[in-house]
Design a protein around this motif. Sequence first.
Motif, PDB file in Angstrom:
ATOM      1  N   GLU A   8       0.714   5.588  -9.996  1.00 28.36           N
ATOM      2  CA  GLU A   8       1.290   4.285  -9.680  1.00 28.36           C
ATOM      3  C   GLU A   8       2.582   3.999 -10.449  1.00 28.36           C
ATOM      4  O   GLU A   8       3.132   2.907 -10.346  1.00 28.36           O
ATOM      5  CB  GLU A   8       0.283   3.170  -9.993  1.00 28.36           C
ATOM      6  N   LYS A   9       3.080   4.969 -11.203  1.00 27.71           N
ATOM      7  CA  LYS A   9       4.268   4.725 -12.036  1.00 27.71           C
ATOM      8  C   LYS A   9       5.490   4.262 -11.246  1.00 27.71           C
ATOM      9  O   LYS A   9       6.215   3.355 -11.684  1.00 27.71           O
ATOM     10  CB  LYS A   9       4.602   5.978 -12.852  1.00 27.71           C
ATOM     11  N   PRO A  10       5.794   4.837 -10.073  1.00 29.26           N
ATOM     12  CA  PRO A  10       6.936   4.320  -9.297  1.00 29.26           C
ATOM     13  C   PRO A  10       6.743   2.856  -8.916  1.00 29.26           C
ATOM     14  O   PRO A  10       7.705   2.070  -8.913  1.00 29.26           O
ATOM     15  CB  PRO A  10       6.951   5.217  -8.042  1.00 29.26           C
ATOM     16  N   LEU A  11       5.516   2.478  -8.620  1.00 28.21           N
ATOM     17  CA  LEU A  11       5.202   1.089  -8.297  1.00 28.21           C
ATOM     18  C   LEU A  11       5.400   0.195  -9.517  1.00 28.21           C
ATOM     19  O   LEU A  11       5.912  -0.926  -9.406  1.00 28.21           O
ATOM     20  CB  LEU A  11       3.758   0.994  -7.801  1.00 28.21           C
ATOM     21  N   ALA A  12       5.020   0.700 -10.679  1.00 27.51           N
ATOM     22  CA  ALA A  12       5.171  -0.069 -11.919  1.00 27.51           C
ATOM     23  C   ALA A  12       6.632  -0.405 -12.188  1.00 27.51           C
ATOM     24  O   ALA A  12       6.959  -1.513 -12.630  1.00 27.51           O
ATOM     25  CB  ALA A  12       4.589   0.718 -13.093  1.00 27.51           C
ATOM     26  N   GLU A  13       7.532   0.548 -11.895  1.00 25.77           N
ATOM     27  CA  GLU A  13       8.960   0.320 -12.119  1.00 25.77           C
ATOM     28  C   GLU A  13       9.492  -0.808 -11.242  1.00 25.77           C
ATOM     29  O   GLU A  13      10.216  -1.696 -11.700  1.00 25.77           O
ATOM     30  CB  GLU A  13       9.741   1.604 -11.855  1.00 25.77           C
ATOM     31  N   ILE A  14       9.088  -0.793  -9.971  1.00 25.50           N
ATOM     32  CA  ILE A  14       9.580  -1.816  -9.034  1.00 25.50           C
ATOM     33  C   ILE A  14       9.022  -3.191  -9.392  1.00 25.50           C
ATOM     34  O   ILE A  14       9.759  -4.181  -9.460  1.00 25.50           O
ATOM     35  CB  ILE A  14       9.203  -1.444  -7.586  1.00 25.50           C
ATOM     36  N   GLU A  15       7.710  -3.267  -9.641  1.00 25.87           N
ATOM     37  CA  GLU A  15       7.110  -4.555  -9.989  1.00 25.87           C
ATOM     38  C   GLU A  15       7.632  -5.046 -11.333  1.00 25.87           C
ATOM     39  O   GLU A  15       7.791  -6.262 -11.542  1.00 25.87           O
ATOM     40  CB  GLU A  15       5.586  -4.435 -10.012  1.00 25.87           C
ATOM     41  N   GLY A  16       7.914  -4.119 -12.232  1.00 30.52           N
ATOM     42  CA  GLY A  16       8.485  -4.501 -13.528  1.00 30.52           C
ATOM     43  C   GLY A  16       9.869  -5.103 -13.384  1.00 30.52           C
ATOM     44  O   GLY A  16      10.195  -6.093 -14.046  1.00 30.52           O
TER      45      GLY A  16
END
Length: 321
Positions: A8-16
Amino acid sequence: MKNYLEFEKPLAEIEGKAAELRAMAEQSEDDVDVEKEAAALDKKADKMLKDLYKDLTPWRKCQVARHADRPHCSDYIDALFTEYTPLAGDRNFADDSAVMGGLARFGDQPVVVIGHEKGKDTNSRLHHNFGMARPEGYRKAIRLMEMADRFGLPIITLVDTPGAFPGKGAEERGQSEAIARSTEKCLQVGVPLISIIIGEGGSGGAVAFASADRLVMLEHSVYSVISPEGCASILWKDAEKMREAAEALRLTAQDLKKLGVADVIVDEPLGGAQRDKDATLENVRVAIDKLLKDLSKTSGKDLITARRKKFLDLGSKSLVA
C-alpha cells in the motif's frame, strides 16, 4: 495515523500528500484554494485503492488479515455485546490473557463469548502474548463452554491468533492435550456454536475455538494449518518463499468456502476492515444475528449430530479452479 502495508506504499504517498495540502491550507493566512487539488488526489487514491484490492493474492490477504489496525476481539465484544462479564482462569493453573471470554447479551439473547485478543500496542501485545494462547487459555475456554452447555447458552467465538504458544512451559503443561480437549468440547456441546475468523486463524490454536456449527470468515481473513512462513521453512527451507506457500495452502476465505470449510463470508469495506471498523462490526452483527436465529430452531442433539457430520465430511469436496 494510518498504518500502511508494504503493497500500500504508493497509496500512502498519495493520501499523505492530500493530508499535507489540507494541513497547509488550515495554517496559511493566504486565501489559497487547495481543496480542488486535494480532491483530485483523493480521487486518485480511491482508484488506486480499488485496483489494489480488486484481486488480492493469498499472501497479500495474509498481510491484511494481520493488519495492526483491524478490529480486535475486544472491539467486537464492546460493540456487539452488552452486559459483558469477563470470567477468568482455568481453575487449575492461571488466567491466560491471550484468551478473553465471559457471559454477555447479544441483543436480548444471553450468550457466552470467547476469543483471542492480540493487543493493540506494544504493552498490550506483550500482556496478551500476541494472541498466542497457553494451555490454561484453552482450559478456560473449555470451562466456559461447559457452563454454556449447562445453562443452554449459545457460544460465539472470535478467532484471531497466529497459533498456540509454542514455549517450553506451555508444552510442559500439556499444550497439545489442552487444544485437543477444547476441540473435543466444541464437538460435544448441545448449544449453537458460531465461530468468526476476524483476522488470522492459525493452526490448532484456531481449530480449538472454530470446530463450530457455522464457521464465518471475514472477507480478508485467513485460516490455515500453518503460517505461510512456517510452511515455506519446512518445504523449501526458505521462509522467503511464503508467497508460494500462501498460494498452495488455500487459506483464503474464498478458497475455504469452496472447500466447504467456511460457511459464510462477511464482506469488508474497501481496503479492509481497518478502514471502516464500524461497517465491519455491523456486518458481523448481522451475520451472527441471522445464524443464531437459524440454529436456535435445532435441538441440542441434532446440533451435535450435524456438527460432527460436518467435520467428518470435510475433504469430500474438491477445490473448484
